[in-house]
Design a protein around this motif. Structure first.
Motif, mmCIF file in Angstrom:
data_model
loop_
_atom_site.group_PDB
_atom_site.id
_atom_site.type_symbol
_atom_site.label_atom_id
_atom_site.label_comp_id
_atom_site.label_asym_id
_atom_site.label_seq_id
_atom_site.Cartn_x
_atom_site.Cartn_y
_atom_site.Cartn_z
ATOM 1 N N GLN A 27 1.243 -1.068 0.205
ATOM 2 C CA GLN A 27 -0.172 -0.068 -0.391
ATOM 3 C C GLN A 27 0.494 0.771 0.145
ATOM 4 O OE1 GLN A 27 -3.484 0.984 -0.562
ATOM 5 N NE2 GLN A 27 -3.510 -1.838 -0.195
ATOM 6 N N ASN A 28 1.686 1.248 0.791
ATOM 7 C CA ASN A 28 2.844 2.516 1.226
ATOM 8 C C ASN A 28 3.675 2.667 -0.358
ATOM 9 O OD1 ASN A 28 3.933 4.727 2.177
ATOM 10 N ND2 ASN A 28 6.346 3.447 2.963
ATOM 11 N N ARG A 32 3.055 5.907 -3.200
ATOM 12 C CA ARG A 32 4.296 7.006 -2.874
ATOM 13 C C ARG A 32 4.245 7.589 -4.651
ATOM 14 N NH1 ARG A 32 5.583 10.599 -0.194
ATOM 15 N NH2 ARG A 32 5.689 9.957 1.804
#
Length: 196
Positions: A27-28, A32
């Motif tokens: 998810q991160n 990004r």
């Protein structure tokens, strides 16, 4: 072969922790990637937006310098009726002037007695409301632009202008009511008051 329940619980906890860490990392990473892609496409957007607003202000200032005669609005395509520029407050009643220069008319005792008996007519309060424009939409409904003192308001039927309620708007006039009477204003600057 027998499994120790503590060992099984520990292995399951490790698998769940690993899956959760993998999900958070995914998810991160996706977030990004979206942020970087957005930054790449909107670089200089703020300055472009500021330039666009400045340009629109200049164009609208030039357009506002020309008088709009009414009729079909070129920007919206809707019909607008605009008050005539010489429409102002109704002229005050004419006053009597002395016939001779600097000479005041002589009052006879009878005229003085009649003047004392008559009560002074109450002065009507100054009406600060003025109709400036009426806009018709595609469905035949009308919206009026009125000046209430120094403020300009856009009103529909049922709205309040000070203590008055808008009861009717046509293509040429607006009618308002309060406890004392009915007020009507037209685009020529004429005002009418009827007591209830």
């Amino acid at each position: 072969m027998r499994f120790n329940p503590f060992t099984v619980a520990a292995v399951l906890a490790m698998v769940l922790a690993f899956g959760l860490a993998l999900r958070v990392f995914s998810q991160n990473s996706g977030f990004r990637h979206e942020v970087n892609q957005s930054l790449a496409t909107t670089e200089g957007y703020d300055q472009k937006f500021i330039d666009l607003v400045d340009h629109m202000e200049e164009v609208l200032t030039i357009r506002a310098s020309f008088s709009y005669p009414g009729g079909r609005d070129p920007m919206t395509g809707r019909r607008r009726e605009v008050a005539s520029p010489n429409a102002g407050p109704a002229a005050s009643a004419p006053r009597r002037v002395a016939a001779a220069k600097g000479a005041a008319p002589k009052k006879t005792p009878a005229a003085k007695a009649d003047a004392d008996e008559l009560p002074a007519a109450p002065a009507e309060p100054e009406d600060k409301v003025k109709l400036t424009a009426i806009i018709a939409d595609d469905y035949g409904q009308h919206t009026a632009i009125v000046m209430d003192g120094e403020r300009s308001k856009s009103v529909d039927v049922g709205d309040m202008v000070g203590a008055r309620k808008v009861s009717r708007i046509t293509s040429k006039e607006i009618t308002m009511e309060d406890d004392t009477g009915i007020y009507s204003y037209d685009l020529s600057g004429n005002r009418n008051f009827q007591k209830k």
